[in-house]
Design an enzyme around this catalytic site. Structure first.
Site, PDB file in Angstrom:
ATOM      1  N   SER A  39      40.206  20.447   1.071  1.00 11.05           N
ATOM      2  CA  SER A  39      39.549  19.132   0.993  1.00 11.05           C
ATOM      3  C   SER A  39      38.612  18.900   2.181  1.00 11.05           C
ATOM      4  CB  SER A  39      40.575  18.003   0.869  1.00 11.05           C
ATOM      5  OG  SER A  39      41.644  18.146   1.778  1.00 11.05           O
TER       6      SER A  39
ATOM      7  N   LYS B  66      48.319  25.193   5.847  1.00  9.71           N
ATOM      8  CA  LYS B  66      48.652  24.009   5.060  1.00  9.71           C
ATOM      9  C   LYS B  66      49.810  24.267   4.097  1.00  9.71           C
ATOM     10  CE  LYS B  66      44.624  23.795   3.126  1.00  9.71           C
ATOM     11  NZ  LYS B  66      44.007  24.959   3.795  1.00  9.71           N
TER      12      LYS B  66
ATOM     13  N   GLY C 108      43.616  29.253   5.397  1.00  8.78           N
ATOM     14  CA  GLY C 108      44.371  30.046   6.357  1.00  8.78           C
ATOM     15  C   GLY C 108      44.873  29.265   7.555  1.00  8.78           C
ATOM     16  N   SER C 109      44.739  27.940   7.524  1.00  7.13           N
ATOM     17  CA  SER C 109      45.183  27.152   8.679  1.00  7.13           C
ATOM     18  C   SER C 109      46.699  26.980   8.679  1.00  7.13           C
ATOM     19  CB  SER C 109      44.512  25.772   8.667  1.00  7.13           C
ATOM     20  OG  SER C 109      44.834  25.081   7.479  1.00  7.13           O
TER      21      SER C 109
ATOM     22  N   ASP D 125       0.870  -1.165   0.000  1.00  5.60           N
ATOM     23  CA  ASP D 125       0.000   0.000   0.000  1.00  5.60           C
ATOM     24  C   ASP D 125       0.908   1.217   0.000  1.00  5.60           C
ATOM     25  OD1 ASP D 125      -2.000   1.814   0.326  1.00  5.60           O
ATOM     26  OD2 ASP D 125      -2.464   1.278   2.395  1.00  5.60           O
TER      27      ASP D 125
END
Lengths: 639, 311
Positions: A551, A483, A480-481, A119
């Site tokens: 990412s 990397k 801005g970290s 149903d």
């Protein structure tokens, strides 16, 4: 309301039960089983029809009837009469609202058959439930309110049951009592529907004028529709062909579910036969390996069988020791199915989150689960107008045609040939939700013909001459970290040690290889996929590859990890709190994003998913970039 | 009629019977669970549905024994004959039997006479959760059927439960074709219902055809009963609080469903063979669950119990 429907002999015969129960049981051991779905718009009377079938087949007991009579007074829409719909509307909240929300399965039986009814709801947003109900159905009953005629939702439901490959379709023109059992009205509706059916490639359908409420042409022929010569709904349900029986004429296929190995002397391959039949001595082929042998025995608890057919769960033993495990498909030796790793398919999207082209999903087909990626839709289908629309993605309840590639070659058949080996589901790897149902059209190429070009100087040689182990060192973190800064220092130091390295930087790659990509979720996924492929080629060349990309999604980082050889992928989480990164704002991007001038900026209006099992975590608040680089180098050299 | 194996029954023409197809589906479900689960278990209540499910498990993995243990969530209030068959059935199948009794319920002496619905809550609902958590079972087979009760009609074959074993009807996954998505988060668990598509009549027919051993209480015999709370209750041991001077009456009765003896209503009957039991069932006019005291309160009470973790 009393049971005013004249009883048909199809239904449970009390006399036989009372007088000769053994004869009754013998008769009922030879029933077949048909599964069907009912679909229609909200007020077309589906629940009433099913309630009527249950009621007339005496699947309602007196205590249920008493509770039904109470409920009918409290919630019913039929005044003092019994509201059959209340028999089948289930969950409490739904009952209060008077609507069916989910797929519910109901059971009734006649002397000839057991029936399982799915149903399914009529609401526009519940394509998902309808497709689910239709996937196991042999037959579909499409309800139309005779007063309303063919509605948008009628078209949608018809398109879906046709898409799911249901060949036996009943057009139940309901509420004929409310149009004075008018043949003209019935013919008008049938003519309109015929036009539509041709348009969607529906081969045939059977129109029946009924009234679920009054019982016309449900179990017995109605005296009100003398102009109608076809079968009643129930007699048609009793005679309609059953899919699994028809599959017996196709070539033998069985997906292996489980290898039964209780001791060294027994090795059996357990599965549910999808098509064809099998007997001891038959030559078979195991796919995808293609190895052949013969069936030694069809092993069951009740004794070995001489023959088994589609629809039976069995355990096969082989004459020879042939590798075979869960996910493999055993086929007849002379007519195996195809094996491929790229397909065109129709997808019905069922996830809350929209489809992300390029993102790896899990694909389950037969008894095999593998990783698969999906391309942008070739087109999306507007199920109301059947128009093909261009689209970058598919949202909840959208239907579209895509290309799919799997991480390994799999045995398959076109869905229209064999739903068992052509129907699949997609699963989100993070939430584990079932996000799509798919139906394979055909393979894009035959994988058997694609071979890797063998090269004499391989990846081990490339790395050995450089006196290093190839690596991908994957820096991830907010904008801005730090990397790029840390990756740069790492590369300088490795270079000074005489290591062969290469730094792939997010900004730089977007100037060239990926300059066609923007920053939507889908484009971020594709960005990372390409970078992953490039990094993989570079590791084949023996390099230590450093990458600096935000990412933001775990799924893509995992995808890249899985592309690399075991142990070659090192994830470095540059852990800088958003506040700190925003404070630094080296490129002035956070300011822009906060001002609303930069869309889809990670950390502001686009999510960042921190790694759960990064090989290295560097804390840029506690460490200088120089110290962080040393930490990474130590880890690279130690691994 | 002599009982014979459904699977081995000669195939007449093309069509498999409905019981053959139901059997094949249940076996398929069980094998999917075993192929995917880390630590599966079969909930075994000693009733007819459990008997049927256990029989199907033997078939699914033959010649190996079913590769999981049986778990009986005991209340200490089951019929004596159920305890007897429990041990025998596990031994016959070559399976480990785990019996769990909620230690708090045991300590507090929870019983159906003094504690009303708390009896079911503590012994069954809590007891089940405790056992699943304690043994870290990730998939539990249950014998529930969709035809038993309205809210079950919508239950999936694979039903996902949160870390605290709650059922959320909104978070259930669509089940397409024969493809069951068995993936789950670490804290989640699955209840798998291989008998979902069987009806009460299917179960009885199958037990008859396959000659499956069931508790003799399903057949009529003279038994000591008293009328209690509007039901015929069998006085199975001395714990039953008989009123002063009350003497149980010997009547020919049988049970349509079995649970705790003080909560299982007997019906007067002279059906001593399976065909006679089936005959009575087909001619009867009350539904199976009426013999259970649990869901008389309100129509949707089963659904509430299910959300709380009761099977």
């Amino acid at each position: 309301m009393s049971a005013n429907t004249p009883k048909d002999t199809s239904f449970v015969t009390d006399t036989l039960i009372a007088e000769d129960i053994d004869a009754y049981l013998t008769k009922h051991q030879h029933k077949t089983m048909l599964r069907f779905i009912t679909c229609g718009s909200v007020d077309d009377g589906k629940s009433t029809l099913i309630g009527r079938l249950l009621y007339d087949s005496k699947m309602i007991f007196e205590d249920q009837l008493a509770s039904l009579e109470n409920d009918s007074r409290a919630h019913g829409t039929q005044g003092q009469g019994i509201d059959f719909a209340l028999l089948v509307d289930g969950l409490a909240a739904e009952r209060e609202q008077g609507i069916t929300i989910d797929v519910a399965y109901r059971f009734f039986a006649t002397d000839k058959r057991k029936f399982i009814v799915a149903d399914t709801p009529g609401h526009e947003q519940y394509t998902r439930n309808m497709v689910t109900g239709a996937s196991t159905a042999d037959l579909a009953v499409i309800l139309i309110d005779a007063r309303q005629g063919v509605l948008t939702q009628t078209r949608r439901h018809s398109y879906l049951v046709n898409l799911l490959g249901i060949k036996n379709i009943v057009l139940a023109v309901n509420k004929m009592d409310l149009v004075g059992y008018s043949q003209a009205r019935f013919d008008e509706i049938v003519a309109e529907y015929t036009q539509f059916a041709e348009k969607i490639g529906m081969k045939s359908f059977l129109p029946i004028p009924i009234s679920g409420l009054a019982g016309d042409n449900i179990v017995t022929r109605s005296e009100h529709t003398a102009w109608y010569n076809g079968p009643t709904l129930l007699s048609h349900l009793e005679d309609a062909p059953i899919n699994v029986a028809q599959m017996q004429d196709a070539p033998f296929r069985m997906a292996v579910q489980w290898v039964n190995r209780p001791n060294l002397d027994f090795r059996g391959f357990a599965g549910l036969i999808g098509s064809g039949s099998i007997a001891p001595g038959d030559a078979i082929r195991v796919l995808p390996s293609g190895k052949t042998t013969t069936v030694k025995s069809i092993f069951t608890y009740g004794g070995n069988l001489d023959r088994a057919v589609a629809g039976q769960s069995v355990t096969l033993t082989f004459a020879d020791e042939v590798d075979c495990s869960r996910g493999d498909v055993i086929t007849t030796a002379d007519a195996p199915c195809e094996v491929a790793d790229q397909f065109e398919a129709t997808l019905v999207w069922m996830g809350e989150a929209e489809m992300l082209p390029g993102r790896p999903y899990l694909l389950k087909m037969g008894t095999q689960t593998m990783t698969a990626t999906v391309t942008e839709p070739k087109y999306e289908v507007n199920v109301n107008t059947l128009e093909h629309l261009s689209s970058q993605t598919l949202g909840l309840n959208a239907i579209g045609v895509v290309n799919i590639s799997t991480d390994r070659a799999v045995p398959f058949e076109a869905y229209t040939q064999n739903p068992d080996l052509g129907g699949f589901i997609l699963i989100d790897r993070m939430t584990n939700a079932t996000v799509a149902a798919g139906m394979i059209h055909f393979a894009l190429r035959r994988s058997q013909n694609i071979h890797w070009q063998a090269v004499d100087v391989d990846r081990t040689n490339h790395a050995a001459i450089k006196n290093q182990k190839a690596r991908v060192v994957w820096f991830t973190g907010l904008s801005g970290s730090g990397k790029s800064t840390i990756a740069n220092i790492v590369e300088k130091k490795l270079h000074a040690m005489g290591k062969h390295t290469f730094l792939l930087d997010g900004d730089n790659v977007r100037h060239g290889l990926n300059r066609d990509l923007g920053f939507t979720d889908a484009e971020r996924v594709e960005n990372i996929r390409r970078v992953g492929e490039v990094a993989k080629l570079m590791t084949d060349a023996g390099l230590i590859v450093l990458t600096a990309f935000i990412s933001p999604f775990r799924a893509e980082r995992r995808m890249v990890r899985e592309m690399m050889a075991q142990g070659e992928f090192m994830e470095v989480y540059v852990d800088t709190p958003l506040a700190v990164a925003e404070e630094r704002d080296v490129k002035g991007l956070y300011k822009k994003a906060r001002a609303g001038n930069l869309k889809n900026f990670t950390g502001i209006d686009s999510p960042y998913e921190p790694p759960e099992n990064a090989e290295i975590i560097v804390n840029t608040v506690a460490l200088t970039a120089e110290d962080a680089a040393e930490q990474v180098i130590a880890a690279i050299l130690a691994s | 009629m002599s009982p014979h194996s459904v699977a081995a029954a000669p195939l007449s023409g093309h069509a498999l019977t409905h019981l053959q197809r139901l059997e094949a589906e249940s076996i398929h479900i069980m094998r999917e669970v075993v192929a995917n689960a880390d630590n599966p278990v079969m909930l075994y209540s000693v009733g007819k549905d459990s008997a049927c499910m256990l029989h199907l498990a033997k078939k699914a993995f033959y010649p190996a024994p079913p590769p999981f243990p049986l778990l009986h969530v005991d209340t200490t209030w089951k019929f004596k004959e159920m305890y007897k068959l429990r041990e025998k059935a596990a031994a016959d199948a070559g399976m480990q039997l785990i019996v769990h009794q909620n230690p708090e319920a045991l300590a507090q002496g929870i019983n159906p006479f003094d504690h009303g619905s708390m009896h079911t809550d503590m012994w069954k609902t809590e007891g089940l959760k405790q056992a699943l958590t304690h043994y870290k079972f990730d998939v539990a087979f249950g014998g529930a059927r969709r035809d038993e009760e309205k809210s079950r009609a919508k239950e999936r074959i694979f039903s996902f439960r949160s870390a605290n074993h709650r059922w959320d009807p909104k978070q259930q996954r669509p089940e397409l074709w024969k493809l069951y998505n068995t993936r789950k988060a670490k804290s989640e668990s699955i209840r798998a219902f291989p008998l979902s598509n069987w009806t009460e009549l299917d179960i009885w027919q199958y037990i008859h055809l396959e000659n499956i051993e069931i508790v003799p209480l399903y057949f009529a015999a003279p038994r000591p009963v008293v009328e209690w709370n509007g039901m015929l209750i069998m006085v199975d041991d001395e714990r039953f609080p008989l009123a002063k001077g009350q003497v149980p009456e010997m009547r020919s009765v049988r049970f349509r469903t079995l649970g705790c003896y003080p909560l299982s209503g007997a019906v007067e009957s002279h059906a001593t063979t399976l065909p006679e039991v089936i005959q009575e069932m087909l001619l009867t006019t009350t539904s199976e669950r009426q013999g259970r005291a649990i869901d008389h309160d309100q129509a949707a009470s089963m659904e509430k119990k299910k959300q709380e973790g009761y099977f």
